[in-house]
Design an enzyme around this catalytic site. Structure first.
Site, mmCIF file in Angstrom:
data_model
loop_
_atom_site.group_PDB
_atom_site.id
_atom_site.type_symbol
_atom_site.label_atom_id
_atom_site.label_comp_id
_atom_site.label_asym_id
_atom_site.label_seq_id
_atom_site.Cartn_x
_atom_site.Cartn_y
_atom_site.Cartn_z
ATOM 1 N N THR A 113 -11.877 0.890 29.700
ATOM 2 C CA THR A 113 -11.145 0.975 28.432
ATOM 3 C C THR A 113 -12.098 1.358 27.306
ATOM 4 O O THR A 113 -11.712 2.059 26.363
ATOM 5 C CB THR A 113 -10.462 -0.363 28.128
ATOM 6 O OG1 THR A 113 -9.647 -0.737 29.236
ATOM 7 C CG2 THR A 113 -9.607 -0.272 26.873
ATOM 8 N N ILE A 171 -9.056 -5.051 36.504
ATOM 9 C CA ILE A 171 -9.287 -3.636 36.228
ATOM 10 C C ILE A 171 -9.367 -3.433 34.711
ATOM 11 O O ILE A 171 -8.967 -4.294 33.936
ATOM 12 C CB ILE A 171 -8.182 -2.711 36.816
ATOM 13 C CG1 ILE A 171 -6.783 -3.229 36.454
ATOM 14 C CG2 ILE A 171 -8.338 -2.542 38.299
ATOM 15 C CD1 ILE A 171 -6.153 -2.632 35.261
ATOM 16 N N HIS A 208 -19.124 -6.296 27.174
ATOM 17 C CA HIS A 208 -19.457 -7.629 27.690
ATOM 18 C C HIS A 208 -20.480 -8.337 26.796
ATOM 19 O O HIS A 208 -20.448 -8.230 25.585
ATOM 20 C CB HIS A 208 -19.937 -7.546 29.140
ATOM 21 C CG HIS A 208 -18.954 -6.934 30.089
ATOM 22 N ND1 HIS A 208 -17.599 -7.127 29.977
ATOM 23 C CD2 HIS A 208 -19.125 -6.125 31.166
ATOM 24 C CE1 HIS A 208 -16.975 -6.469 30.946
ATOM 25 N NE2 HIS A 208 -17.881 -5.853 31.670
#
Length: 282
Positions: A108, A55, A168
């Site tokens: 986040t 998560i 990412h």
């Protein structure tokens, strides 16, 4: 059978390669993989629909009652935070940005963006500045558009939004889309707190019991350590889920997000998570 959620991103498939493919002794446990993007995993966790899952640390704020944050398998680090980007042609001027693409409301990255903008509003709204007590008013002037993280760079390039919040492997490829960095939110967090960036982690339902949770935590640690020793063995598994990425980008991604904090978050990792949760509450 324990449901196990993780994302198709190279760092997660690298972490869970040995566990999912039973390269290590699973000590009597069995796992059913649920491989989804991290925002989908956040939403599944909110519904308490998965036993153990990756998560966003932001999402953990809402999950503390029913889930335990594990010490292994997380994405903490330095120099690996989300970036706010815009089209290169505009980088010479200060834009009045209104529409920002984000990779999900529970990520986040989005929390870091809100924290950042609350103290740097003049960066994207050159005609006005908001006092701290009016942060909520400032944020309401912006439109945050959630979309899959791999669609954000195209949305910025095609001017469907004014800016994009990328995560990412996008941090390695945004130049290819003609985009320029407005701000590095990870760099801001590190300067602001002196702590590593708490991006994501693994949580387990407290109802599994202390013994099972400790076993799962040790298995994740063993899986990470196995992949670190047998990196070349992991590549075909990783590419099943990241076919569009080159080997170079895959290993850059892994080296950035898989580190000593992935084996154990340590005391500064704990401090970073607690600081993020405290600021989220505020």
């Amino acid at each position: 059978m324990i449901s196990l959620g993780f994302s198709p991103c190279p760092n997660d498939t690298f972490i869970f390669y040995a566990l999912v493919n039973k390269k290590i002794d699973l000590r009597g446990l069995d796992f059913s993989p649920v491989i989804k993007d991290v925002e989908t995993l956040n939403q599944l966790a909110i519904k308490r629909a998965v036993d153990v899952t990756k998560i966003s640390c932001h999402a953990f704020y809402y999950l503390q009652k029913d889930y335990q944050f594990l010490r292994s398998g997380g994405a903490f680090g330095r120099g690996c935070g989300p970036l706010l980007v815009q089209k290169t042609k505009d980088r010479s001027q200060k834009l009045e940005i209104k529409k920002i693409a984000i990779p999900g409301e529970l990520t986040t990255a989005f929390l870091l963006l809100k924290l950042y903008l609350s103290s740097n509003s003049s960066l994207i709204t050159p005609h006005s500045s908001f006092a701290p007590q009016k942060v909520a008013d400032f944020l309401e002037t912006l439109s945050f558009i959630a979309m899959p993280f791999n669609k954000i760079m195209d949305a910025v390039k095609d001017e469907k939004v004014d800016a994009g919040l990328i995560i990412h492997e996008s941090r390695f490829t945004y130049h290819e889309y003609g985009l320029a960095k407005i701000a590095d939110l990870g760099d801001w967090w590190e300067k602001e707190t002196g702590l590593p960036i708490p991006l994501g982690g693994i949580i387990a339902k407290k109802s599994l019991g202390t013994t099972t949770i400790k076993t799962i935590e040790s298995l994740i640690r063993a899986s990470v350590e196995y992949s670190m020793v047998h990196k070349e063995d992991t590549i075909s598994f990783i590419k099943n889920y990241s076919q569009e990425l080159s080997d170079d980008v895959i290993f850059k991604h892994i080296s950035l997000y898989v580190n000593n904090y992935t084996i154990d978050i340590g005391s500064d990792g704990e401090a970073a998570l607690n600081e993020l949760i405290k600021r989220a509450k505020k």
